[in-house]
Design an enzyme around this catalytic site. Structure first.
Site, short mmCIF file in Angstrom:
data_model
loop_
_atom_site.label_atom_id
_atom_site.label_comp_id
_atom_site.label_asym_id
_atom_site.label_seq_id
_atom_site.Cartn_x
_atom_site.Cartn_y
_atom_site.Cartn_z
CD GLU A 176 2.41 -12.24 1.45
OE1 GLU A 176 0.84 -12.57 1.57
OE2 GLU A 176 2.58 -12.73 2.68
CD GLU A 186 -2.04 -10.89 7.63
OE1 GLU A 186 -2.49 -11.61 8.12
OE2 GLU A 186 -1.47 -11.18 6.18
C1 GLA Z 1 -1.71 -13.01 3.60
C2 GLA Z 1 -1.00 -14.21 3.73
C3 GLA Z 1 -0.67 -15.32 2.48
C4 GLA Z 1 -1.79 -15.72 1.80
C5 GLA Z 1 -2.80 -14.47 1.62
C6 GLA Z 1 -3.81 -14.42 0.38
O1 GLA Z 1 -1.25 -11.91 2.97
O2 GLA Z 1 0.88 -13.61 4.64
O3 GLA Z 1 -0.07 -15.91 2.94
O4 GLA Z 1 -2.88 -15.73 2.02
O5 GLA Z 1 -3.05 -13.67 2.69
O6 GLA Z 1 -3.80 -15.46 -0.37
#
Ligand code: GLA
Length: 353
Positions: free
Chosen positions: A267, A157
């Protein structure tokens, strides 16, 4: 409803198409039903939190040692998760080495000072800390658990167009405030030095399908790729049942893959604040559309190597907390029964063979 422990295995269904994974917590690996579910369905795991800097960094031990460039890390829980994965032939995505979030402010401060307004360390000091942190983590994991980690989320990020900076960097990140954009290649350079053969280095981010962000990410990835620093792009895929645009996700996936990078969906969850049959059927259709899109990429020769859900059952989703409302976004119910979304993903897998 069909129980997850007797339902057909997802990892079996995807076979060699791609790894199928989930984010897990230490609580799950001490619970026999969760262990059985994870081992039955997943060929990849990610620690939801326990491999992040805030979980590994030990401030007290660091202060005691008195070295202002090399922190002391505590791997107790991370090691338990790595051992669980190794025992069960599950590969690990290591998440994450460098992130603005879930990294304590003292790591960025002069003299490891934890005061909220402590002066930040100099660029040279922070760069040395970044390199030391990456070295300590990668050397530990690769020597204690050789062959277990197959992918490293090196930077998470770094891009946020809303913050208005050139290159769309996330200016609110303390990494950026001290080191500017150079922290990104510096992290990848350090990771390249310590990776083991067969491991790939990833950049990971969310909302990658938003056109402006997609463009900024593509520019960053191209630069990193030209310097042979990155191997793959992690698309987080925190999506929503009522506005999932699989075509936009596909455009982004193709743009990143066209740079010659491996693609991981890292994710995935699809927020759905309703648990009734009609909404859960819509959710299942969203999963089907998304997986059909990924399978299309596979058929077109793109290297989609791994797809991970963010959580195992609806009872453990972070979304309930994050959205401040109920969410039933995953493939298994809190009772570990399979949901229509599970059937949809399984059907998509079968269509590949
Ligand atoms: C982001 C992070 C993850 C997690 C999510 C929320 O996507 O990369 O590690 O913290 O937020 O759970």
């Amino acid at each position: 409803m069909n129980n997850a422990l007797t339902a057909p295995s997802l990892r079996g269904a995807f076979g060699s198409v791609f790894k199928i994974g989930a984010a897990i917590t230490p609580r799950m690996i001490f619970d026999s039903d969760y262990r059985a579910l994870i081992c039955r369905h997943f060929s990849s795991v990610t620690a939801e939190n326990d491999m992040k800097p805030e979980r590994l960094l030990d401030r007290e031990a660091t202060l005691k040692k008195g070295d202002f460039l090399r922190p002391v890390l505590n791997f107790a829980l991370a090691d338990k998760m790595l051992a669980f994965a190794r025992e069960n032939q599950i590969a690990v995505r290591f998440h994450t080495l460098v992130w603005h979030n879930q990294t304590p402010r003292w790591f960025f401060a002069e003299n490891w000072d934890a005061a909220p307004d402590a002066p930040l360390a100099t660029p040279d000091t922070l760069l040395a800390r970044l390199e030391a942190y990456i070295q300590i983590v990668m050397e530990h994991v690769n020597s204690a658990f050789p062959g277990t980690v197959y992918a490293w989320d090196v930077v998470n990020e770094a891009i946020e167009p809303d913050q208005g900076a050139p290159g769309c960097y996330r200016t609110k990140s303390l990494w950026y405030q001290v080191l500017g954009e150079s922290f990104v290649p510096a992290a990848f350079q350090a990771a390249r030095k310590h990776q083991a053969p067969g491991q790939k280095l990833f950049y990971n981010d969310f909302s990658t399908f938003v056109p402006e962000k997609k463009e900024a990410l593509t520019a960053l990835l191209r630069k990193l790729r030209d310097e042979n620093l990155v191997d793959g792009m992690g698309m987080q895929a925190h999506l929503q049942w009522d506005n999932l645009d699989a075509a936009a996700c596909e455009r982004a996936a193709r743009a990143f893959s066209d740079l010659g990078l491996t693609l991981h969906i890292t994710e995935m969850d699809i927020h759905c604040p309703f648990r009734d049959e009609a909404h859960q059927a819509r959710l299942a259709q969203c999963y089907r559309d998304y997986f059909d899109m990924l399978l299309r990429l596979k058929r077109d020769g793109y290297d989609v190597e791994s797809v991970s859900f963010w959580g195992v059952t609806d009872a453990d989703t972070w979304l309930t907390y994050f959205r401040k409302e109920g969410s039933w976004p995953l493939l298994f119910t809190g009772n570990k029964d399979v949901k229509p979304a599970f059937d949809a993903v399984l059907e998509a897998a079968k269509s590949m063979h």
